[in-house]
Write a protein that holds these residues in place. Structure first.
Motif, mmCIF file in Angstrom:
data_model
loop_
_atom_site.group_PDB
_atom_site.id
_atom_site.type_symbol
_atom_site.label_atom_id
_atom_site.label_comp_id
_atom_site.label_asym_id
_atom_site.label_seq_id
_atom_site.Cartn_x
_atom_site.Cartn_y
_atom_site.Cartn_z
ATOM 1 N N THR A 105 0.946 -1.254 0.031
ATOM 2 C CA THR A 105 -0.012 -0.038 0.024
ATOM 3 C C THR A 105 1.066 1.177 0.001
ATOM 4 O OG1 THR A 105 -1.905 -1.402 1.301
ATOM 5 C CG2 THR A 105 -1.825 1.376 1.297
ATOM 6 N N ARG B 69 4.329 4.183 3.267
ATOM 7 C CA ARG B 69 4.022 2.909 2.401
ATOM 8 C C ARG B 69 4.101 1.710 3.522
ATOM 9 N NH1 ARG B 69 6.981 4.143 -3.224
ATOM 10 N NH2 ARG B 69 6.589 6.288 -3.331
ATOM 11 N N SER B 70 3.358 0.753 2.986
ATOM 12 C CA SER B 70 3.378 -0.365 4.059
ATOM 13 C C SER B 70 2.885 -1.672 3.377
ATOM 14 C CB SER B 70 2.272 -0.422 5.182
ATOM 15 O OG SER B 70 1.129 -0.134 4.626
ATOM 16 N N HIS C 229 4.262 -4.170 8.106
ATOM 17 C CA HIS C 229 5.691 -3.418 8.180
ATOM 18 C C HIS C 229 5.350 -1.818 7.342
ATOM 19 C CE1 HIS C 229 8.195 -7.041 8.172
ATOM 20 N NE2 HIS C 229 7.600 -6.847 9.354
ATOM 21 N N CYS C 230 5.353 -0.758 8.132
ATOM 22 C CA CYS C 230 5.014 0.450 7.571
ATOM 23 C C CYS C 230 6.614 1.348 7.492
ATOM 24 C CB CYS C 230 3.987 1.225 8.647
ATOM 25 S SG CYS C 230 3.640 2.903 8.183
ATOM 26 N N TYR C 231 6.581 1.956 6.407
ATOM 27 C CA TYR C 231 7.544 2.925 6.302
ATOM 28 C C TYR C 231 7.085 4.162 5.775
ATOM 29 C CZ TYR C 231 9.991 -1.626 5.363
ATOM 30 O OH TYR C 231 10.534 -2.901 5.334
ATOM 31 N N ARG D 295 13.373 -3.503 12.080
ATOM 32 C CA ARG D 295 12.094 -3.786 11.243
ATOM 33 C C ARG D 295 11.049 -4.691 12.087
ATOM 34 N NH1 ARG D 295 8.881 -1.186 8.285
ATOM 35 N NH2 ARG D 295 7.875 -1.732 10.166
ATOM 36 N N VAL E 11 9.062 -3.159 15.406
ATOM 37 C CA VAL E 11 8.113 -1.897 15.415
ATOM 38 C C VAL E 11 7.210 -2.298 14.319
ATOM 39 C CG1 VAL E 11 10.036 -0.320 16.062
ATOM 40 C CG2 VAL E 11 9.651 -0.530 13.729
ATOM 41 N N GLY E 12 5.919 -1.466 14.224
ATOM 42 C CA GLY E 12 5.149 -1.231 13.192
ATOM 43 C C GLY E 12 5.264 -0.210 12.176
ATOM 44 N N ARG E 13 5.925 0.882 12.725
ATOM 45 C CA ARG E 13 6.144 2.049 11.760
ATOM 46 C C ARG E 13 7.735 2.503 11.924
ATOM 47 N NH1 ARG E 13 4.200 8.245 11.752
ATOM 48 N NH2 ARG E 13 3.657 7.550 13.859
ATOM 49 N N LEU E 14 8.312 2.417 10.689
ATOM 50 C CA LEU E 14 9.807 2.773 10.796
ATOM 51 C C LEU E 14 10.033 3.879 9.897
ATOM 52 C CD1 LEU E 14 12.749 1.816 11.394
ATOM 53 C CD2 LEU E 14 12.890 0.735 8.981
ATOM 54 N N LEU E 15 10.391 5.105 10.853
ATOM 55 C CA LEU E 15 10.716 6.317 10.247
ATOM 56 C C LEU E 15 12.090 6.639 9.791
ATOM 57 C CD1 LEU E 15 8.657 6.687 12.939
ATOM 58 C CD2 LEU E 15 7.895 8.604 11.357
ATOM 59 N N ALA F 157 -1.944 3.471 4.242
ATOM 60 C CA ALA F 157 -0.792 2.993 4.281
ATOM 61 C C ALA F 157 -0.200 3.010 5.718
ATOM 62 C CB ALA F 157 0.426 3.606 3.440
ATOM 63 N N ASN G 120 0.427 2.109 9.562
ATOM 64 C CA ASN G 120 0.343 1.244 10.604
ATOM 65 C C ASN G 120 0.347 1.840 11.888
ATOM 66 O OD1 ASN G 120 0.104 -0.970 12.315
ATOM 67 N ND2 ASN G 120 2.138 -1.729 11.641
#
Lengths: 533, 533
Positions: free
Chosen positions: A134, A142-143, A497-499, B446, B449-453, B466, B468
């Motif tokens: 997504t 993005r995830s 996995h959200c980025y 990775r 965590v749910g969201r990596l920034l 998108a 999380n």
């Protein structure tokens, strides 16, 4: 019993090694002769064996997370081929260990289903659609679903030596497809079959470059160690198919440790036969019910263990037809030495709750193997409603309880008394005479089951993307997931996995602007598309 | 304190009724003055209140399951409009009850976010894509995600009076979008705000023809009754946002009863600042970190409570800059009378585990309201690794712990010591000098965590498909789900409804051959399509 140094080794970190100081040992048994099988015995592992698998599984998880999806797909395809190449040996071993018929069951149905399942998992891994990439270009977020970061612990049941085997079955395929290593616990009912499968899995993993530790297997461990394993921080998720008691204990251990756990436990799979259907084709439905209940000697999680009959004279004819079929049927071989007594206990529970015995009812002593007489019981709707919990006791064998409703109005109340089930089936008049009753039942049954059937018995779980082999508690632990059918089964063993604002070259390929295969379906800015972002 | 007959009524089965024999009562407090607010007090409900809500919720669930999706979407849209129409009153009340700033926070950010979220949920309900209709024409099997069959119990947190409110926030919107009734527990920190929202919800439900019992709310109940409610068979699922202790207790109760439970608990949201980034733009990042940590007086689940600094002189300059910013900042108002002491306790835990105080550290007594001094602590990487659990204690307030790594090699070990978190952020050199360290950290972070920034602070959770807003245990109970973002958030509150050989006219519209909207995306025989089946 064999001395320790001749026990079968366990598969740890890419090698077959001797179990360290086993706490016990056992042999496979041929349930059709009740005799122990020859060859090596199998170890009951102590904690250090399991600890070594956890360490290797953690390393493998980190490595698998970096593999291209195609590599995992290659493994699954290769493994499917390896199983087919060793089909003769596998079928022969599974037949000896389980008593299940060689043909058609093992050779023509279960083995092709197992390799087919692995290939569907391969397809899911290769095309990546299961992972739902997504992309929100405006927000820079993005995830995608990805592996969990640790090994998945899979406990297989006794009744499917191939298709639900911890080292080859649906949960195994789903966990691997999502990019996770698997630690499988072989079922002690078919250790030799599991060892052959594990050999094929290991060879396939080596041939396709999966990390050592991607596929590991032990044969047995004491209950306390199994629960300790399920709760260990290194385990990322747990999958189990089997009895309610064992499933509940595992679920409690995993829940407490805060990890995803998928348990498929018990289900009586009620079949409702409405008045019009009884009148129109009662005998045909009785034949269907008998066949579905007898299949695999009644040892299917989707066996119809309970049938509810609309009231009237046609119901009596139905009961009579089923009684004749049941009384005339030969007992099938049960899977384990404990099976006959377990079925007997369940029948005793049903009888003490008020069910009358119409046919069978005892451990079959004529046959050489472990067996139970095909058994039919009956209870009135009124009596059922007085003790619906006891009368929904699952008998894992060729046993069916008929609930004869006292009135049409009672049918919805019987449906309301149903626990969560994998399936329910409703047979109704083809001309529409039962439509009103159907509607009333459907409202009640829909939230109580995973799969609702019409005019079809629940045994036989197609490996279809539309399948739900799952259902509300206590049939499983979460009504939103299926254990059979890709791509849906894979998502259970994934993390989201959200980025957020992550630099483009650091994103996984499925989330970069360029569609990595040209065919990967992604949700980009509000639409499913295969275009680049 | 007001007598019983002047207590605020609770919303049960479509009506505001007097709580029956409350076990207690309470008033809202203005945390900026520490004074109780006037007007009516609020009841602490006894079990009969909750039982009445359960019965109504069950009836509503059965009725909602038969509603066209458009009706549910209409409700969500209408409710969004109603919230906007009453914005002035809502913002004023929420400001008084929480001390959160009227502008921009409540009026310009949180309220529009809340109505926007409801509209996104409406869109998801209307287009139905969240439900993933799947059709296998060859097998005759069709499936779609649908409602759970009972009310969803939603517990909102204290820190978002609108956007995570049990009767208006993300979990509420997601549960309703999936077709379930909601029983909301208002947070006692903002009962008047919750009552206003519930009034708007009820009016919207009436205007759009939702069943009585679709939206219900009580204000408070003793802990034991809350747990009993979560475990009650009539409750289909539980959603909770709040403290770890309360979340764990609720999760245990719901797990034991075998129902889906989504808990968002605690998270320290580590921020890693790598050597190149410190050298390149350390001061700018210190400013960002300070702003992110101070936002909402540090009372966000995504507040960066821990920052790990690569070693070197630039780290010392960073610490110094942050110390100045922290020491110069005014204390913000905390949400509840218990907040200052809770933050003080957390700071004491961090200090007793070896963290040194650099700024702040005490309950702010200068201000009239409940407050805590903006606080900065520091610990060495070596000390952190000696007690990583205690040093990850969440302080729900304006508190940040700096972990000064002793070497670059230590950074991955610090990352490995991290519990499951909602987010982690990594700041790295824009020129690529930190790329190797980044890669090593990314592998470790990775799966944690749910969201990596990258180069962005974690506060501010965009309502994006998108997003999380979730993560591995103990930040939540399942790493596969997000609490924010549609359509993904809705799937949490659904069961997979499979239809096997079910007659065509008995299928739900989304599974019939004809695409009901012409635009509903369905997975038919292996492809996503809007065509008819």
């Amino acid at each position: 019993m064999s001395p320790i140094d001749t026990l079968h080794p366990i598969l740890v970190d890419g090698r077959w090694i001797r179990a360290g100081a086993p706490t016990g040992r056992f042999r496979a048994v041929d349930p059709s002769t009740k005799r122990e099988l020859g060859g090596r015995g199998y170890p009951v592992s102590d904690w250090p064996d399991l600890e070594a698998m956890l360490a290797a599984g953690r390393r493998a998880a980190a490595d698998m997370a970096r593999l291209p999806a195609g590599r995992i797909a290659d493994f699954l395809d290769t493994y499917a081929g390896a199983i087919e190449a060793r089909a003769a040996e596998l079928v022969e071993t599974a037949h000896r260990e389980t008593g299940l018929p060689t043909e058609p069951r093992l050779r023509n149905v279960e083995l092709p289903r197992t390799s087919g399942q692995l290939r569907q998992a391969a397809q899911a891994a290769r095309d990546g659609g299961w992972s739902r990439p997504t992309i929100d270009t405006a927000a820079g977020i993005r995830s995608v679903h990805g592996p969990l970061g640790g090994p998945v612990l899979v406990f297989g049941p006794n009744n499917f030596p191939f298709a639900f085997n911890g080292i080859a079955g649906g949960d195994f395929a789903a966990a691997i497809a999502a990019g996770n290593p698997v630690i499988a616990k072989a079922h002690p009912g078919h250790p030799g079959t599991s060892a052959l499968l594990a050999e094929a899995a290991l060879a396939s993993a080596e041939a396709t470059g999966l990390p050592a530790g991607a596929v590991q297997m032990f044969f047995h461990a004491d209950v306390g160690l199994g629960l300790r394993l399920a709760a260990d921080p290194a385990v990322a998720a747990v999958a189990f198919t089997g009895s309610r008691a064992a499933g509940m204990a595992l679920k409690a251990a995993a829940d407490k440790a805060g990890k995803p756990v998928y348990v498929e436990m018990s289900s009586v799979n009620p079949v409702f036969v409405l008045a019009g259907a009884l009148r129109e084709r009662g005998t045909a439905i009785a034949n269907e019910l008998h066949a579905s209940c007898a299949m695999g000697a009644g040892q299917f999680c989707t066996k119809p263990g309970l049938a509810v009959l609309a009231p009237g004279g046609h119901a009596e004819a139905f009961v009579e037809a089923l009684r004749h079929l049941t009384a005339a049927a030969a007992p099938g071989v049960l899977l384990t030495p404990r099976s006959p007594q377990a079925v007997a206990d369940a029948v005793a529970r049903l009888r003490s709750a008020g069910a009358d015995l119409l046919a069978g009812g005892g451990i079959a002593d004529a046959a050489a193997g472990h067996a139970f007489q095909p058994t039919l019981l009956r209870v009135s709707g009124r009596r059922f409603l007085e003790d619906p919990v006891a009368l929904q006791s699952e008998a894992f064998g060729p046993v069916c309880l008929l609930v004869a409703a006292d009135s049409t109005e009672q049918l919805p109340r019987i449906a309301e008394a149903m626990e969560g089930n994998l399936t329910a089936a409703v047979y109704s008049d083809t001309g529409g005479a039962d439509d009103e009753t159907y509607d009333a039942l459907e409202r009640i049954l829909r939230p109580r089951v995973g799969r609702l059937l019409n005019d079809r018995m629940p045994t036989g779980v197609a490996v279809s993307a539309a399948m739900n082999h799952g259902g509300p508690f206590p049939s499983t632990g979460h009504p939103g997931f299926t254990a059979v059918g890709f791509p849906a089964a894979a998502i259970r063993f994934s993390a989201l996995h959200c980025y957020d604002n992550v630099r483009h070259h650091r994103l996984p390929p499925s989330l970069r602007d360029h569609n990595p295969t040209g065919a990967l379906l992604r949700w980009i800015d509000g639409e499913w598309t295969t275009r680049d972002a």
